[in-house]
Design an enzyme around this catalytic site. Structure first.
Site, short mmCIF file in Angstrom:
data_model
loop_
_atom_site.label_atom_id
_atom_site.label_comp_id
_atom_site.label_asym_id
_atom_site.label_seq_id
_atom_site.Cartn_x
_atom_site.Cartn_y
_atom_site.Cartn_z
N GLY A 292 0.86 -1.18 0.00
CA GLY A 292 0.00 0.00 0.00
C GLY A 292 0.89 1.22 0.00
N CYS B 113 3.18 5.27 -2.72
CA CYS B 113 4.06 5.08 -3.87
C CYS B 113 3.76 3.84 -4.71
CB CYS B 113 5.52 5.08 -3.42
SG CYS B 113 6.02 6.69 -2.79
N LYS C 256 2.47 0.87 6.68
CA LYS C 256 3.61 0.10 7.17
C LYS C 256 4.01 0.69 8.52
CE LYS C 256 7.38 2.60 4.95
NZ LYS C 256 8.59 2.47 4.18
N ARG D 16 -2.13 6.73 3.31
CA ARG D 16 -2.50 6.71 1.90
C ARG D 16 -2.45 5.27 1.37
NH1 ARG D 16 1.23 11.67 -0.14
NH2 ARG D 16 2.65 10.74 1.37
P1 NAD Z 1 2.91 14.96 -0.29
O1 NAD Z 1 1.51 14.96 -0.76
O2 NAD Z 1 3.23 14.55 1.10
O3 NAD Z 1 3.55 16.39 -0.54
C1 NAD Z 1 3.36 17.15 -1.67
C2 NAD Z 1 3.33 18.61 -1.25
O4 NAD Z 1 3.32 19.44 -2.43
C3 NAD Z 1 2.07 18.98 -0.45
O5 NAD Z 1 2.44 19.56 0.78
C4 NAD Z 1 1.35 19.98 -1.35
O6 NAD Z 1 0.65 20.97 -0.62
C5 NAD Z 1 2.51 20.55 -2.14
N1 NAD Z 1 2.10 21.23 -3.38
C6 NAD Z 1 1.24 20.80 -4.33
N2 NAD Z 1 1.11 21.73 -5.29
C7 NAD Z 1 1.91 22.77 -4.95
C8 NAD Z 1 2.19 24.02 -5.53
N3 NAD Z 1 1.62 24.40 -6.66
N4 NAD Z 1 3.05 24.85 -4.90
C9 NAD Z 1 3.63 24.48 -3.75
N5 NAD Z 1 3.40 23.31 -3.13
C10 NAD Z 1 2.55 22.45 -3.73
O7 NAD Z 1 3.70 14.02 -1.32
P2 NAD Z 1 5.06 13.21 -1.05
O8 NAD Z 1 4.77 11.91 -0.39
O9 NAD Z 1 6.08 14.11 -0.47
O10 NAD Z 1 5.46 12.87 -2.55
C11 NAD Z 1 5.95 13.85 -3.43
C12 NAD Z 1 6.50 13.15 -4.67
O11 NAD Z 1 7.60 12.32 -4.29
C13 NAD Z 1 5.49 12.22 -5.33
O12 NAD Z 1 5.68 12.25 -6.71
C14 NAD Z 1 5.85 10.86 -4.78
O13 NAD Z 1 5.50 9.82 -5.64
C15 NAD Z 1 7.36 10.97 -4.67
N6 NAD Z 1 7.96 10.08 -3.68
C16 NAD Z 1 7.35 9.90 -2.48
C17 NAD Z 1 7.95 9.07 -1.53
C18 NAD Z 1 7.27 8.83 -0.21
O14 NAD Z 1 7.67 7.89 0.47
N7 NAD Z 1 6.31 9.63 0.21
C19 NAD Z 1 9.17 8.44 -1.81
C20 NAD Z 1 9.77 8.67 -3.03
C21 NAD Z 1 9.16 9.50 -3.97
#
Ligand code: NAD
Length: 430
Positions: A257, A260, A320, A327
Site C-alpha cells: 500500500g 508510492c 507500514k 495513503r
Molecule cells: P505529499 O503529498 O506529502 O507532498 C506534496 C506537497 O506538495 C504537499 O504539501 C502539497 O501541498 C505541495 N504542493 C502541491 N502543489 C503545490 C504548488 N503548486 N506549490 C507548492 N506546493 C505544492 O507528497 P510526497 O509523499 O512528499 O510525494 C511527493 C512526490 O515524491 C510524489 O511524486 C511521490 O511519488 C514521490 N515520492 C514519495 C515518496 C514517499 O515515500 N512519500 C518516496 C519517493 C518519492
C-alpha cells in the site's frame, strides 16, 4: 549552495531538512498555508523518526526557512527542486497537473540560470514536458537545465535513507547540471549515477514496480503454500539467501500500500501502454495485490463464520510501521469490507489514528491493544509495528470474547500462539 524545494510534503520536507544539514541554505515552499505556518512555529505536520530534532537544529542554525512563495525560492536559489505530489487519476495515469503548475510558476519568475530538479516520481518523458513548459513561459534567452533526481527514501527511515542512500541517480541533458548536482550531494558518500533524463525517470518507476513485484510474488507463493501445506516464511527465507534473488521485499502479507507502490505501478502500466508496450507482468502484480486483501477478508469471515454483530479488533492502521501515512493503507479496504459485513470495529495504531479519524468515521479508536482486545471476537494484525510483538498475549487471550487472531503480517509465531490457546491464522502458513 542555495536551494529551494517546492512541495513540503514527506519528500520535500525531508529533502530540504537533510540538504540544510549538509550545509546548504534551503527554502521549503508549499502552497498549503496552514502547513507552512505550522512549520514556522517549529511544528511538524508528519510523523517521521529523527526528523524533528534535525529540522529544529537547522532552523536554529539559519539554514532552513519556509515560505508560501515560489518567487522567493526562484530568486534566491541556484537549484530548485520540484517535490510536489503526483497522485493517480481514475485511469491509473499520474496526475501531473501539480508538476506542470509549479514548472510554469518557476518559469514566470526565472531571470537567470537555474537548475530545475524534478524529485517527484513521474512517468518517463515528463522532463521533456517540464523543459518545454519552462521554455514557453520564461523570458527569452534565460538559461536553465532540467534534471531528474528520483527519490528512493522510505517513510519510517527517511532521514537515514537520505544520508545513506544506496545510490544517487541524476538524469541530465547537460554536463554543467551534472556538475552542480555532484557538488550539491558531495558530502554524501555513495554511488553517483549520471544518466539521461528519461533513463533516470524510468529507474524510479522500474525500481518501485520491481519491489512491488517481489511482494506480489511472495503473496502468490503464500497462497500456494496454504494450498500445499508449506510455510511461506521458510520458502522466502530459503529463496532470499540467494543473493541473485535477495531477501528484501520478499514478504507475504496483505499486500502493498502507501503513497508510492500502488500509484507508481499503475502509472508505469499506463505509460507503457501509451508507449505501445502493454506491461502484462505488472498488470498481474496489481491483480495479485488486490486479490490478497480480499483473501484476507475471506480468511476472517471463514474463521468467524458470520461477521454481522461481531466485534473485530484491529492492531495497526498505517500502511507500514514507523509512519502515520494512511495513503492506500490495506487496512482501509479491509476495514471497509468488514464494516459492510456488519462487524463492529475497534482499532489501535501507535501513530496513525489521527489521520484515520478523517477516513473511517464508524470505528472506535482505542488507547492501547488491550482496550482493542477487550470483548473482541477476533483480533487482526494489519501493520507489523514492533510494539505488537511485545504485547502480553496471555492477557489478551483472557480479555477477548473468543481468542482468535488473524495475523496479516506474519508478525507472531504460529506455534507459540497455538500453545497459548489462540485460534491463530496467518498468511501462507498452516
Ligand atoms: P505529499 O503529498 O506529502 O507532498 C506534496 C506537497 O506538495 C504537499 O504539501 C502539497 O501541498 C505541495 N504542493 C502541491 N502543489 C503545490 C504548488 N503548486 N506549490 C507548492 N506546493 C505544492 O507528497 P510526497 O509523499 O512528499 O510525494 C511527493 C512526490 O515524491 C510524489 O511524486 C511521490 O511519488 C514521490 N515520492 C514519495 C515518496 C514517499 O515515500 N512519500 C518516496 C519517493 C518519492
Amino acid at each position: 549552495m542555495k536551494v529551494a524545494v517546492v512541495g513540503t510534503g514527506y519528500v520535500g520536507l525531508i529533502t530540504g531538512t537533510c540538504l540544510a544539514d549538509l550545509g546548504h541554505h534551503v527554502i521549503c515552499i508549499d502552497n498549503d498555508r496552514s502547513k507552512i505556518s505550522l512549520l514556522k512555529k517549529g511544528k511538524i505536520p508528519i510523523y517521521e523518526p529523527d526528523l524533528e530534532p534535525l529540522l529544529k537544529k537547522n532552523v536554529k542554525a539559519g539554514r532552513l526557512h519556509f515560505s508560501n512563495r515560489i518567487q522567493e525560492g526562484v530568486e534566491k536559489s541556484q537549484v530548485i527542486f520540484i517535490a510536489v505530489n503526483t497522485p493517480p487519476m481514475a485511469s491509473g495515469e499520474a496526475d501531473l497537473s501539480y508538476v506542470a503548475y509549479v514548472a510554469r510558476e518557476i518559469a514566470e519568475h526565472l531571470k537567470s540560470y537555474r537548475v530545475i530538479v524534478d524529485k517527484s516520481t513521474v512517468p518517463v518523458k515528463t522532463g521533456h514536458k517540464v523543459s518545454e513548459t519552462i521554455q514557453r513561459y520564461c523570458k527569452k534567452g534565460v538559461e536553465f537545465d532540467i534534471v531528474s533526481n528520483p527519490e528512493f527514501l522510505r517513510e519510517g527511515s527517511a532521514v537515514q535513507d537520505m544520508f545513506h542512500p544506496d545510490r544517487i541517480v541524476v538524469g541530465v541533458s547537460n554536463p554543467r547540471a551534472a556538475q552542480i548536482m555532484r557538488q550539491l550531494y558531495e558530502p554524501i558518500k555513495t554511488k553517483f549515477i549520471v544518466t539521461d533524463v528519461s533513463s533516470a525517470e524510468l529507474i524510479k518507476h522500474a525500481s518501485n514496480s520491481f519491489l512491488a513485484m517481489k511482494i506480489s510474488f511472495a503473496n502468490a507463493l503464500a497462497n500456494i503454500c496454504e494450498l500445499s501445506g508449506a510455510d511461506v516464511e521458510q520458502v522466502v527465507y530459503g529463496m532470499g539467501m540467494d543473493h541473485r534473488v535477495g531477501a528484501h521485499f520478499l514478504k507475504a502479507g496483505i499486500g502493498y500500500g502507501g503513497s508510492c507502490f500502488p500509484k507508481d505501478v499503475s502509472a508505469f502500466i499506463k505509460i507503457s501502454e501509451d508507449l505501445g508496450y502493454p506491461f502484462h507482468l505488472l498488470e498481474a502484480v496489481e491483480e495479485i495485490n488486490e486479490d490478497q486483501k480480499a483473501r484476507f477478508v475471506k480468511k476472517v469471515k471463514d474463521v468467524l463464520w458470520v461477521c454481522k454483530g461481531k466485534t473485530i479488533g484491529v492492531l495497526g492502521l498505517s500502511f507500514k510501521p514507523n509512519t502515520d501515512d494512511m495513503r492506500n493503507a490495506p487496512s482501509l479496504s479491509i476495514i471497509h469490507e468488514l464494516l459492510k459485513e456488519g462487524a463492529k470495529i475497534k482499532a489501535y495504531d501507535p501513530q496513525a489514528m489521527d489521520k484515520t479519524k478523517n477516513l473511517l468515521k464508524k470505528i472506535q479508536f482505542c488507547r492501547d491493544p488491550y482496550q482493542v482486545a477487550k470483548g473482541s471476537d477476533a483480533l487482526l494484525i494489519l501493520t507489523e509495528w514492533e510494539e505488537f510483538k511485545k504485547i502480553n498475549y496471555k492477557k489478551i487471550r483472557e480479555i477477548m470474547t473468543t481468542p482468535i487472531v488473524v495475523d496479516g503480517r506474519n508478525l507472531l509465531h504460529s506455534q507459540e500462539m497455538n500453545e497459548m490457546g489462540f485460534v491463530y491464522k496467518s498468511v501462507g502458513r498452516s
